[in-house]
Design an enzyme around this catalytic site. Structure first.
Site, PDB file in Angstrom:
ATOM      1  N   ILE A 130      -2.252  30.384 -39.783  1.00 51.73           N
ATOM      2  CA  ILE A 130      -2.960  30.682 -38.778  1.00 51.73           C
ATOM      3  C   ILE A 130      -4.033  29.381 -38.438  1.00 51.73           C
ATOM      4  O   ILE A 130      -4.422  28.734 -39.513  1.00 51.73           O
ATOM      5  CB  ILE A 130      -3.887  32.015 -38.731  1.00 51.73           C
ATOM      6  CG1 ILE A 130      -4.913  32.093 -39.889  1.00 51.73           C
ATOM      7  CG2 ILE A 130      -2.963  33.209 -39.204  1.00 51.73           C
ATOM      8  CD1 ILE A 130      -5.794  33.192 -40.084  1.00 51.73           C
TER       9      ILE A 130
ATOM     10  N   ASP B 100      -7.334  28.269 -35.326  1.00 48.47           N
ATOM     11  CA  ASP B 100      -8.548  28.851 -34.651  1.00 48.47           C
ATOM     12  C   ASP B 100      -8.524  30.318 -33.926  1.00 48.47           C
ATOM     13  O   ASP B 100      -7.579  30.611 -33.399  1.00 48.47           O
ATOM     14  CB  ASP B 100      -8.399  27.710 -33.227  1.00 48.47           C
ATOM     15  CG  ASP B 100      -8.154  26.338 -33.479  1.00 48.47           C
ATOM     16  OD1 ASP B 100      -7.822  26.161 -34.564  1.00 48.47           O
ATOM     17  OD2 ASP B 100      -8.080  25.608 -32.268  1.00 48.47           O
TER      18      ASP B 100
ATOM     19  N   TRP C 271       1.415  24.468 -39.201  1.00 49.07           N
ATOM     20  CA  TRP C 271       1.204  24.420 -37.791  1.00 49.07           C
ATOM     21  C   TRP C 271       2.487  24.136 -36.961  1.00 49.07           C
ATOM     22  O   TRP C 271       3.420  23.521 -37.350  1.00 49.07           O
ATOM     23  CB  TRP C 271       0.111  23.210 -37.505  1.00 49.07           C
ATOM     24  CG  TRP C 271      -0.199  23.377 -35.964  1.00 49.07           C
ATOM     25  CD1 TRP C 271      -1.364  24.078 -35.572  1.00 49.07           C
ATOM     26  CD2 TRP C 271       0.006  22.778 -35.014  1.00 49.07           C
ATOM     27  NE1 TRP C 271      -1.432  24.060 -34.357  1.00 49.07           N
ATOM     28  CE2 TRP C 271      -0.559  23.455 -33.768  1.00 49.07           C
ATOM     29  CE3 TRP C 271       0.917  21.839 -34.858  1.00 49.07           C
ATOM     30  CZ2 TRP C 271      -0.348  22.658 -32.422  1.00 49.07           C
ATOM     31  CZ3 TRP C 271       1.283  21.200 -33.416  1.00 49.07           C
ATOM     32  CH2 TRP C 271       0.642  21.732 -32.282  1.00 49.07           C
TER      33      TRP C 271
ATOM     34  N   ARG D  58      -8.659  19.736 -23.428  1.00 50.05           N
ATOM     35  CA  ARG D  58      -8.402  21.229 -23.905  1.00 50.05           C
ATOM     36  C   ARG D  58      -9.722  22.177 -24.314  1.00 50.05           C
ATOM     37  O   ARG D  58     -10.770  21.836 -24.445  1.00 50.05           O
ATOM     38  CB  ARG D  58      -7.362  21.210 -25.014  1.00 50.05           C
ATOM     39  CG  ARG D  58      -7.853  20.412 -26.155  1.00 50.05           C
ATOM     40  CD  ARG D  58      -6.535  20.295 -27.196  1.00 50.05           C
ATOM     41  NE  ARG D  58      -6.883  19.644 -28.478  1.00 50.05           N
ATOM     42  CZ  ARG D  58      -7.103  18.217 -28.565  1.00 50.05           C
ATOM     43  NH1 ARG D  58      -6.336  17.644 -27.680  1.00 50.05           N
ATOM     44  NH2 ARG D  58      -7.316  17.640 -29.847  1.00 50.05           N
TER      45      ARG D  58
HETATM   46  N1  DQQ Z   1      -6.408  23.626 -32.496  1.00 51.35           N
HETATM   47  C1  DQQ Z   1      -7.323  22.591 -31.942  1.00 51.35           C
HETATM   48  C2  DQQ Z   1      -7.510  22.746 -30.611  1.00 51.35           C
HETATM   49  C3  DQQ Z   1      -6.367  23.192 -29.850  1.00 51.35           C
HETATM   50  C4  DQQ Z   1      -5.657  23.938 -31.194  1.00 51.35           C
HETATM   51  C5  DQQ Z   1      -8.398  22.875 -32.843  1.00 51.35           C
HETATM   52  C6  DQQ Z   1      -4.046  23.891 -31.257  1.00 51.35           C
HETATM   53  O1  DQQ Z   1      -8.134  21.743 -30.139  1.00 51.35           O
HETATM   54  O2  DQQ Z   1      -6.271  23.740 -28.784  1.00 51.35           O
HETATM   55  O3  DQQ Z   1      -8.020  23.162 -34.145  1.00 51.35           O
HETATM   56  O4  DQQ Z   1      -3.698  24.745 -32.156  1.00 51.35           O
END
Ligand code: DQQ
Length: 592
Positions: free
Chosen positions: A63, A65, A89, A188
């Site tokens: 996991i 964000d 990830w 983003r």
């Molecule tokens: N995690 C990043 C963000 C993105 C996401 C920050 C992708 O910028 O949107 O940890 O998993």
């Protein structure tokens, strides 16, 4: 060049390489480790040794964000970036959990996952907004067919369902694309939107960068569908790199309640928090938001950049707040990644925890925020032990007995007595608390301190994670300067000798200053200790530090907890309360 110079040069290159890979203990990601990203672990073989007892975790896999936290019809919703197929990830979806009390969580089907051209290569972070008349709307970043980052929206299928089980991604997405001036690979993480009654527009921010300048673009909309970029970004800062997960909200001056994100009234300040992709830590400023010009101006009381204030000085990233109108409070969620290697994560079958949600208030000084674990966490407190008026001389430590310290909540108030023996503060350390902690660890004798807690320790201190204060004195004003450290270096025997990647372990010290005057000599420290997480709140939440640690011996019933003092000035534990913490009854069983 002499041989010794060549050796030094090589050493320097190695160090530069280590420090550039090693971004505050957070595995570099957005880079897929192909061979591991879909290496699923069956529940039977998930390793429980360092799993947490009362923190938010799915039963297995990766996991990151926290996304779109909100409360709807009395139900709390937490979405989070999740890899349903492995412990690193990749394959990211918006996993979805619901709760009535922020303690017990039920896992639902993922709310958002890649399926359409506008998010086929990724459903990345975003936020939720409760739009009166429409219900909750999620704004999130989609990664398109050609790998451009764009902003999309999703809406619940059935507004009468308080669990909001099904989400729709309408075909008129995206709502925002990068224009020619924007960087489509650094664009983003839309914020919660807020409504400006005066001009009838919603507004939200998107994180970005231009070369090395961090940027928060602002967009506005009347109908929540057609969004237009404002003339200028709400704020930018040179040399800070990509701003991920911006968060922008008002806080009340004087009142002990939180404010709705759309609140526009007197006696407020605004907070702008950004997550720095370059270093994987966050900083925030307090300032003024000019709603007419759509510009944010930091107060200038603390740096706007690398040395800025942090919500948490430890392993804490991609955080997000939401306003809980059921209790009039603003709550902060933050993610703590593992500090071990991706290989280890795959072996143990899981990676990452969400930290205990914290309420956020403006400190009475007006110069910083203060954070405190949500009150609901106290419902998990079980057996309690206390220590009162215990004087600790230099070199002494006392064990907190009668509890199981691998899973406890401990809250202690120390009295430091006189500051006469405090070491003089060297001004060159003013921006370098971490250097100071590394130089003067928990075992380096001082005047006033180091004193504090020794958590997750073996009885002989072969392994331990000290969380402590050291009090200095300003040479001219005589005012105290208090340093707080949480040190993972001695936390585990693992990773000390190993050379292969499974043995390597990131064991950082983390540090921050604590802005207290110690007029009454008192300073408090509360730690939430949960097997591999130590979340510590100094001086009632003025400075917060989270460490991730992996003891090999100080585990389960073999973990110990002590109070200690290694300063020549005796300190007194005025009061200490420690509670065994129970596991919530429900913690995401059955997450897909
Ligand atoms: N995690 C990043 C963000 C993105 C996401 C920050 C992708 O910028 O949107 O940890 O998993």
């Amino acid at each position: 060049m002499s041989a010794s110079k060549i050796v030094s040069l090589l050493l320097l290159l190695v160090l530069i390489n280590i420090s550039s890979n090693d971004i505050n203990g957070v595995n570099a990601f957005h880079k897929v480790i192909k061979k591991m990203q879909s290496k699923s672990t069956s529940l039977e073989v998930v390793s429980h040794l360092h799993r947490t007892g009362f923190h938010f975790q799915p039963p297995r896999h990766w996991i990151n964000d926290p996304n779109g936290p909100m409360v709807y019809k009395g139900i709390y919703h937490l979405f989070y970036q999740y890899n349903p197929k492995g412990a690193v990830w990749g394959n990211i979806v918006w996993a979805h959990s619901v709760s009535k009390d922020l303690i017990n969580w039920e896992a639902l089907e993922p709310a958002i996952y890649p399926s359409k051209w506008f998010d086929i290569n990724g459903t990345w972070s975003g936020s939720a907004t409760n739009v009166p008349g429409k219900g909750p709307v999620i704004l999130y970043t989609g990664i398109t067919e050609n790998h451009t980052q764009i902003q999309n929206y999703a809406i619940p299928q059935d507004l009468s369902d308080p669990y909001l089980k099904k989400w729709i991604k309408p075909d008129d997405n995206p709502i925002v694309r990068p224009d020619h001036g924007e960087n489509g690979s650094a664009f983003r993480d839309p914020t919660t939107a807020w409504f400006n009654k005066k001009d009838g527009h919603w507004r939200m921010l998107v994180g970005s960068k231009n070369k090395r300048r961090g940027i928060a673009y602002m967009y506005k909309s009347r109908d929540f569908k057609k969004w237009v970029k404002t003339k200028r970004p709400v704020h930018t800062r040179k040399a800070t790199g990509m701003w991920e997960c911006p968060d922008f909200f008002p806080v009340s001056i004087g009142k002990k309640t939180g404010l709705d994100t759309s609140y526009d009234g007197p006696n407020t300040k605004h907070v702008l928090k950004v997550s720095l992709d370059l270093t994987r830590y966050e900083y925030y400023t307090l300032g003024t938001y000019d709603t007419k010009k759509d510009r944010y101006k930091p107060d200038g009381t603390t740096p706007d950049g690398w040395d800025g204030l942090r919500l948490d000085y430890g392993n804490f990233y991609a955080s997000k707040t939401f306003f809980d109108d059921t209790k009039n409070r603003r709550i902060l969620w933050g993610w703590a990644n593992e500090s071990d290697s991706a290989v280890e994560d795959t072996l143990k079958g899981w990676a990452g925890v969400q930290l205990i949600p914290r309420t956020v208030l403006l400190d009475s000084s007006g110069k910083q925020l203060v954070f405190w674990p949500i009150e609901e966490i106290e419902s998990l407190r079980g057996k309690n032990v206390q220590m009162n008026n215990q004087k600790i001389e230099m070199g002494q430590r006392f064990e907190v007995q009668g509890i199981t310290p691998a899973q406890v909540d401990v809250d202690v108030t120390f009295n430091v007595g006189s500051l006469d023996k405090a070491e003089t503060f060297d001004a060159s350390f003013a921006t370098k608390p971490l250097d100071l902690c590394n130089l003067k660890g928990s075992n380096v004798t001082g005047g006033v301190g180091p004193f504090g807690l020794i958590t997750l320790a073996t009885s002989d201190l072969q392994e331990y994670t000290p969380v402590f204060f050291r009090v200095f004195k300003d040479g001219t004003t005589n005012k105290p300067k208090v340093l707080m450290c949480s040190d993972a270096k001695p936390s585990t025997l693992k990773g000390d000798t190993g050379t292969d990647s499974t043995e390597k372990m990131y064991k950082p010290s983390f540090a921050g200053f604590v802005d207290v005057d110690l007029a009454d000599g008192k300073i408090s420290l509360r730690s939430l200790i949960d097997h591999s997480v130590v979340e510590s709140f100094g001086a009632k939440g003025k400075t917060v530090i989270t460490s991730r640690v992996y003891p090999t011996k100080a585990v389960g019933d073999n973990a110990h907890l002590f109070v200690f003092n290694n300063g020549s000035q005796p300190v007194t534990v005025e009061s200490l309360n420690a509670w065994n913490m129970q596991k919530p009854e429900k913690m995401n069983q059955g997450a897909k």
